[in-house]
Every structure is written in C-alpha cells, then in structure tokens.
Design an enzyme around this catalytic site. Structure first.
Site, short mmCIF file in Angstrom:
data_model
loop_
_atom_site.label_atom_id
_atom_site.label_comp_id
_atom_site.label_asym_id
_atom_site.label_seq_id
_atom_site.Cartn_x
_atom_site.Cartn_y
_atom_site.Cartn_z
N GLY A 110 10.60 -6.13 -19.18
CA GLY A 110 10.64 -6.46 -17.74
C GLY A 110 11.53 -5.53 -16.94
N GLY A 112 14.47 -4.59 -15.70
CA GLY A 112 15.86 -4.95 -15.96
C GLY A 112 16.82 -4.26 -15.01
N GLY A 146 21.93 -3.58 -15.02
CA GLY A 146 21.03 -3.49 -13.88
C GLY A 146 21.34 -2.34 -12.94
N ARG A 203 11.93 4.13 -5.62
CA ARG A 203 10.69 4.68 -6.18
C ARG A 203 9.50 4.04 -5.48
NH1 ARG A 203 11.06 4.37 -12.69
NH2 ARG A 203 10.49 2.18 -12.36
N ASP A 280 5.64 0.04 -22.48
CA ASP A 280 6.18 -0.44 -21.21
C ASP A 280 6.40 0.71 -20.24
OD1 ASP A 280 8.22 0.05 -23.32
OD2 ASP A 280 9.63 -0.16 -21.68
N ASN A 281 6.26 1.93 -20.71
CA ASN A 281 6.41 3.10 -19.85
C ASN A 281 5.08 3.81 -19.62
OD1 ASN A 281 9.14 2.60 -19.68
ND2 ASN A 281 9.70 4.04 -21.30
#
Ligand code: AMP
Ligand code: MG
Length: 536
Positions: A110, A112, A146, A203, A280-281
């Site tokens: 997720g 993070g 974070g 981003r 996840d990337n």
C-alpha cells in the site's frame, strides 16, 4: 472552464475524484498501521511541514494541469504541495495494494509514504492524479515513517521528467519542495542513522494503479471487489475498450501486456534499469513508476543493477528486465483469473507479450543503428555482434551510439578507415584505455565493416541517418554521478544544479552548446562512490 488569470489554486484546478467516489473506503480514518480489508483506500491527512520551500517545478506538467508560472511560484503552491494546505475539492487518501517482492508474495503493502490528493481534469479532459510522496504516515506505512529525504526526492523528480522528455512512458512530477524538517535515515543500513533534510515530490499520472492493487484483492478472496476494481479501472483508464465483460477483461490484460513490453523496450533503448521491478511497482498503464534505486547503464553491461539490495541474485539486472516483466504479468494473470475463469486467453496474452517485446525490440535496435528497417536475414547477427563488442571493453552505451551516428559511411565507403582512426572516433566512450588491445581493434574494425555494408544496402544519406539516429539515441541521460553532484549541492542549500539539469534534460536528443560536461562518461572518482554506482 477556468480562466488564465486565476490567482488561487482552488480556482485553477478542477477536481473530479473518481477513485474515492466509486470505490469503497476503509471505515477507519487514523494513521495507525493495520491490515485494511474490503476497501481500496484509506482517507488520511498529510503531516504539516515545518518550513516548506520550493526547489523546482516542471513547467510542462504545470501547464498540462492549467497552472501558470505565477501560481507555481506563489506561496500557496508551496503550502499545498508540501501538504500544509488541503484545497476544497481534494480528498486525501492512501491506496491499498499488495505485491510480490523479489519473487515472493509480501502481502499488503500500500501507499506507505504517498498521499493522493485527488484527480484533476484539465481543459482537454485529461485526468491527472496528484499525489505527495513523503507527506507522512498512512495505515500502510508498516515499519516506515512515511517521509522522504531530499536526495531520493531529487532523484525521483528529475528522473520522472527526464524520462518523459526521452519519450519513455512514465509517471510525472509536478513539484519538489523541502519540508524544513529533518528525517532520520540509515543510508547504508549499517547502523549509522543520520538526520537528513526532508522533501516532498508531487507526482502525477492518469492513475497509479499497480498490478498489486489486483493481487491483494484476489489474495484476500475479495472477488466481488476485484470485479468492481477491474470495472473501475477499465472505465476510467481504458475507456476505449468498452463496457466491462469477460471479453473486455481479456482485451484489457492483452493491452497491459503490450504496454509493459513497450515500456521495457524503451528502458533497453536508453539504458534505464528500474532496480525494483516488484509487482507493486508495475503500473497497469505501462508507466515507469516508483523511482528508487534505479540507474542508467554507463558501460554496457546486461548484468548490471544499481540496487545493492539485489546485488546477490541480480534479479532486476538490466538484461533481465523483459523476463521479469513477463513474470510479473503472470502474477497479474493469476490475480484476474477469477474474472475470466479460463486460462487460455491469459496464456495467449503472455505469449503476445513475448512476441511483441521481440518485434518492438528489433525495430528499436534497427532505429538505434539508423537502419531503414529490421532485416531478419542479416540484422540479428549484426546486433548480437555489436552487443558483444560493447561488452568486450568497457564502452559507454549512450556515447557509443552518438558517435556511431557521427560516423561517415558514404564518403568513406571505398577506403576502409583504419582501426586507429576508429578507436579515436569512439574514444569518448571508453572507460579503460588499457583494454583497447589489438584483438579489440580488430573486432571493432570488422564490425564497423559489417555495419557499413549493411548501411550501403539502405543507401540512406549520412546526414539523414545521423538525424534519425540522434532522435532515438539520447545525448543526455540522467547519469547516476550527475544526479549525485546535484544532490551534493542541494544538500548544501544550492539548488542551481537541480534546475540546470531539469532544463538540460528537457531536450535530451539535442546538442546543447556549453552543456557537454553533462553528457560525459562517468569519471573514475565516481566508479565506486555510493549514490554514483550503487544505491539502496
Ligand atoms: P518501494 O520499495 O518504494 O516500492 O516501497 C515498498 C513499500 O514500502 C511500499 O508499500 C511503500 O509505501 C513502503 N515504504 C517505503 N518507504 C517507506 C517509508 N519511508 N515510510 C513508509 N512506507 C514506506
Ligand atoms: Mg513502490
């Protein structure tokens, strides 16, 4: 429609938050780390930054979402893109995804250290998600804080925009700010944590949906939500495919396969190594996403990876990226199988991936060499021999292709130029002059001979060939040591090199008088320096 003269971001940006409107939210709204089931995201608030300052912004990206330079240079901009001010219309949230890391299922990951602010729609109807990387913890932060540090934020900001200008599908970056707060990091993971300046990149992308957003739902057995999420993705990011159905799910996966192949061919063209191709990337839009320990090939070495964490297995090395793209697509296929309940169409698309990669790669290599097209009879050998040659002595890939473009072929066609002259012609590309022995000189001579005769079949005039080659072979890439030089200065409070690079990297294929320093091969001092050679 918004007028040009808007003096406040709120008036200039038109928000339309489909993700939070159409998908289920985590009922809790604290930042406490936890497993978040039956939901696609959690609402969170960015942490306030102590003393935010703007370092740089991308004027192309600002224009794309309708922000004037006056607005980008305003105090309000810094406040908003450091997370200090949340505009009405924004709906800050972190998304839930899982992933396979280094080949192993890792469960929930997720956002993070990312907080999505919302989606803006520009005057042409294009949708851009705005997200802050490094604005504080979320339920998905796991062991992390974070936050993000200046050095990694500079690398992400500049590389995103450099990739865009190179013509490589990528997420983008709007802004880079320092927070004025310190973040503690153990840069070498060796038990020596140090305070470093904190920073935030804003981003942007049409969406940041990853393979892992699908994987987590299937892994949890949340198949209704899987279908809902797939339908949302198709309607929002792939509207040209039509209303979701079994056939459309298949067509969608096929498109993800092709886009992934094309992205990786671009990486091969320019020497980009992602470094952490975990699922996840991997973006379903085929965008390069998550700039961490990435790097650019300098001397051509398919076995190279910049990622120290991967130094043993080298899973994500330059020459293995296509294979990993395929492996990752198989994981996505497994995740969406419950929507289709048939293996064959998914297998066919994986096959399409491999074929599409091969065909696109061959065309790309032909373009790099300035050939009119890829000739199946002769060009496999020509290319294989060239790639061998590039590895025979340490040869800078980027410089080699620019010098190859400069080679005179037609005027010299009759008289073979001597090996000595060739070595001189390519001299800027060589890292170790002692390696340039007679064997190498012979091989170079032979290959250039092959190349000349291949070019003579096409009969493209030298000047046209050069022009074509220089449009696919960049002069300026975001070299690892150059990134480090800009970081060193910025950490001393001097942002001039960040902004100089942002400007130079806008035109990576052009000769830029006075900027040749930024196109040079890596100097010897940088060979083993952290940040220049290896990252984590
Ligand atoms: P990455 O290697 O950047 O793709 O990150 C893998 C996972 O770790 C993602 O879920 C990130 O959100 C999370 N992560 C990485 N760095 C941090 C951090 N400093 N704080 C919180 N989460 C992080
Ligand atoms: Mg990531």
């Amino acid at each position: 429609m918004k007028s040009q003269g808007d003096r406040h971001l709120e008036n200039a940006l038109h928000f339309d938050n489909t993700y939070t409107r159409e998908l289920p939210a985590d009922p809790e709204s604290t930042n406490e780390r936890r497993q978040v089931s039956k939901s696609c995201y959690s609402r969170v608030r960015p942490v306030k930054a102590g003393g935010p300052e703007l370092i740089a912004y991308s004027k192309e990206m600002a224009e794309e979402i309708g922000l004037s330079s006056a607005l980008c240079e305003s105090e309000e901009f810094v406040q908003v893109f450091s997370g200090n001010k949340v505009l009405s219309g924004m709906d800050p949230h972190a998304t839930c995804y899982g992933g396979h890391q280094f080949g192993t299922w890792a469960g929930q990951l997720g956002d993070g250290r990312v907080i999505n602010l919302g989606e803006v729609v520009n005057d042409e109807g294009r949708r851009w998600v705005l997200q802050l990387k490094g604005a504080g913890p979320t339920p998905y932060s796991r062991m992390g804080d974070g936050f993000a540090v200046l050095r990694s934020s500079i690398r992400e900001f500049l590389c995103s925009e450099a990739m865009y200008h190179l013509g490589i599908p990528t997420t983008r970056a709007l802004s880079l700010v320092t927070t004025g707060d310190q973040v503690i990091r153990d840069m070498f993971y060796d038990g020596h944590p140090q305070p470093e300046p904190g920073a935030i990149v804003c981003r942007t992308a049409p969406s940041f949906t990853r393979f892992g957003n699908f994987e987590i739902l299937t892994w949890r057995g949340e198949l209704d939500l899987l279908r809902r999420f797939a339908d949302y993705t198709i309607r929002t990011d792939f509207p040209h495919l039509g209303e979701p159905s079994k056939e459309v799910y298949c067509a969608w996966f096929d498109e993800v396969c092709k886009k992934t192949a094309e992205m990786i061919v671009h990486w091969r063209r320019t020497g980009f190594v992602h470094g952490v191709m975990n699922t996840d990337n991997m973006s379903v839009l085929g965008l390069t996403i998550d700039y961490g320990p990435y790097g650019w090939i300098e001397d051509y070495d398919p076995g190279w990876t910049p990622n120290t964490t991967d130094a043993q297995g080298r899973r994500y090395r330059f020459g293995n990226q296509a294979e990993i793209g395929r492996w990752n697509l198989v994981q996505l296929a497994n995740a969406i199988h419950p929507l289709i309940n048939e293996v064959k169409p998914l297998e066919d698309s994986i096959e399409t991936y491999s074929n599409h990669f091969r065909d696109t790669w061959q065309r790309m290599m032909a373009d790099k060499l300035g050939l009119a097209g890829f000739n199946k009879e002769s060009d496999n050998e020509l290319i294989t021999d060239m790639l061998d040659l590039l590895q025979h002595v340490e040869t800078d890939m980027t410089i080699f292709f620019r010098r190859l473009a400069a080679l005179e072929v037609q005027s010299n066609a009759g008289h073979a130029s001597s090996a000595v002259h060739l070595i001189e012609h390519f001299s800027d590309a060589y890292y170790v002059s002692e390696q340039l022995n007679d064997e190498y000189k012979d091989r170079l001579d032979t290959w250039i001979g092959q190349y000349r005769s291949r070019l003579n079949q096409d009969k493209t005039p030298d000047n046209l060939r050069r022009e074509k080659m220089n449009r696919v072979n960049p002069k300026y890439i975001f070299r690892n040591y150059i990134a480090q030089l800009a970081i060193d200065k910025a950490e001393q409070g001097d942002n001039s090199m960040v902004n100089e690079l942002l400007e130079v990297l806008r035109k990576p294929y052009d000769e830029q008088p006075g900027k040749d320093e930024l196109a040079k091969r890596r100097p010897e001092w940088a060979r083993h320096r952290a940040g220049c050679a290896m990252l984590s």
